[in-house]
Design an enzyme around this catalytic site. Sequence first.
Site: not given
Lengths: 156, 411
Positions: B125, B201, B204, B227, B369
Site C-alpha cells: 500500500h 503492515d 488486512q 479495519k 493505493c
Amino acid sequence: MSLGNLDELYREIVLDHYRTPRNRGELPVPPAVRVEGFNPLCGDEIALYVEVHDGVLTDIRLSGHGCSISQASSSLMSVAVKGRPLGEVRATIERFKAMMTVGETGADAAPSVADLRTMGELAALQGVAQFPVRIKCATLAWNTLTQALDEAAPSA
Amino acid sequence: MTSFNPRRVRADVPLLGRVINDRPITYLDSASSTVPPRAVIEAMDRYYSLRHANVHRGVYQTANEATDVYEGTRADVARFIGAPGGADEIVFTKNTTESFNLIARSWGAANLRAGDVVLVTEMEHHANIVPWFQLRETTGIEVRFIPVGDDFRLDLSEIDRLLDGVRLLSLTLVSNVLGTRNPVAALAARAHERGALVAVDAAQGVAHDVTDVTQLGADFLCFSAHKMLGPTGLGVLWARRELLEAMPPFLGGGGMIADVRRDGFTPADGPAKFEAGTPPIAETAGLRAAIRYLESLGLSDVAAYEHGLTERALARLDGEFAGRVRVIGPATALDRGGVLSLDVAGVHPHDVAQVLDQFGVCVRPGHHCAKPLMRRFGLAATARASFGPYSIDEDVDVLIDALRHAVAMFS
C-alpha cells in the site's frame, strides 16, 4: 428490479460512443498541441491533441483509457467541437460544465430545455449529474480541452 | 466445522440491515473498512454519555475513567497481538498510514544514513512506500522492492541479493489488492540474520486471523481500528520496547513531554512520547469493544470460515464467466485472504462498481493505493470485493448476479 437510474446514466448514445469512440488517435506536435489529463481517483488518463488555425479548432484526437463515462464524454466532445470557431468551443465547454453542476448546486443551475436542445448528442450525458462521483469522469476531457485551448491560442 | 456463525455477526451489525436501491445491502468492501457491530457503537456512545473527559489531566472521577478507558485499551491491544512487553509497547496513532510515517520519521530518520536500504515489496500500500520515498529525499536511503511474480506472490528467487545492505524489511502481511498472505515469519528470520529489523503492515490481517508479533518475527507492527470492526481515526503502532525507548519523538506538543522550559523540552517516557495532543479517546473505547468482540468470535475460527468462503467464491467466479471475469490474485485460497480484485473484460472497474451499486453491492473500484502493483500487472484499476466475518455465500450470489448484468450491459 428497477435499473432506471442506470439507464439514465448509460444511455444508448453513451454506450455507443464508449464502444466505438470517435476521433481516437494522435496528431503530430507541432502544429498540434498535446495536453494530458488525469483522474487520480479512478486512474483515468487521457491525452488530447488539438490543432488551431485562424481561430478555428480544425482537428482533435484523443488517446488514453478510462471508464465508459469518461471515454464517451471525450468522444462526444470531440464530435461537438471539431471544426468549430474557438468562441463557440469555449461556449460549449461552459454549457457542458453547467449541465454537470446540477447535482452539486441544485436545480437552479440546471440548463433550460432550450439549452439542452442546442447541445445535441451531448445532452445524453445529462444523467451523469445525478451521480456525483461520476461527474469528474465526464468533465475530465472538457477540463483538458480548456487547458489545450489555453496553450494553443492563449488570447482566444 | 467450527461453532463460528457469520449470521450471528450479521445480526450484530446495524449497517447490514440497510436497504440500498430497494435491495438489502451487500457489503463487500471490508478491505477498505469493516462495518462495526452494535457493541462497538454502544461502547463509544456510552463513553460520550457517561465518561467523557480529557485523558491524563484531571483528578475528577470521569477524567480518571476516561484515562482508564484509554490506557485499558492499550493493555487489550497488547494482549490481542501478543506484545511481549505489554501495554508500554503500544502507541496510538491516527491510522496505519500514520504508524508507518512515525516509523520512518522517528526510527528511520534517527537510524538510517545515505546508502542504507529499506526493502519493501511491489504489493505494498502507498502507506508503506511514500514515507520511505520522503525519507529518501532527506537522507539518501535506497528503497528497494521485492518483485511480485505472475502467480501474484512475492518472487523470492533473488531474495539474498535483495537483502544485501538492508536495515529494514517493511512488508504487508496480507495484500489489500491481491489477498496474498506473505510468508512474513520466514522472511523476518532471513532479515534478522542480516541484522535488519522488520516492520509489518497488518491492516488486512488483524480482523481475519490471530496475529502474534512474536510468531511473525516483527519488530514493528501497524494496523487500523476501522479495519477490525472498530472506529475510524485510530491506528496502532506496536514496536519492541527497546526500539520505542531509543526512538526520538514524532509530533511535538502537549502530552508528549516530561518538561518544557524556555531553552527546550524533555520528552515523556513510554508511548506518550509519540502521542502529542488530545488523542482519540472515544475511539479507543470502540477499539476495546472491537477487540473483545473479535476475541469472542475466535479469530482462528473466523480464519477457517473466511478461507472456505474465499475458496468457494474463487471457484464460482472462475466457473460462471468463462474467463470474462479475472481475479487478480492467487487462484486458490491457500495462504490467501478474502480479497477478490476483479478485472472484467471490456468493462471499466468504475462501471462495474456503478452497476453493482444498483444491486446494493458495495465494492471498491480503483487502484487501492497500490499503484506500483497495478502497473506491474498493466492495470489502471480493479473492482475489489472483500470479506469480513459477516460475509456469507449469499453475498457472493448477489455479486455474481450483478456482475452478469454488468457484463451484459457493456458487451
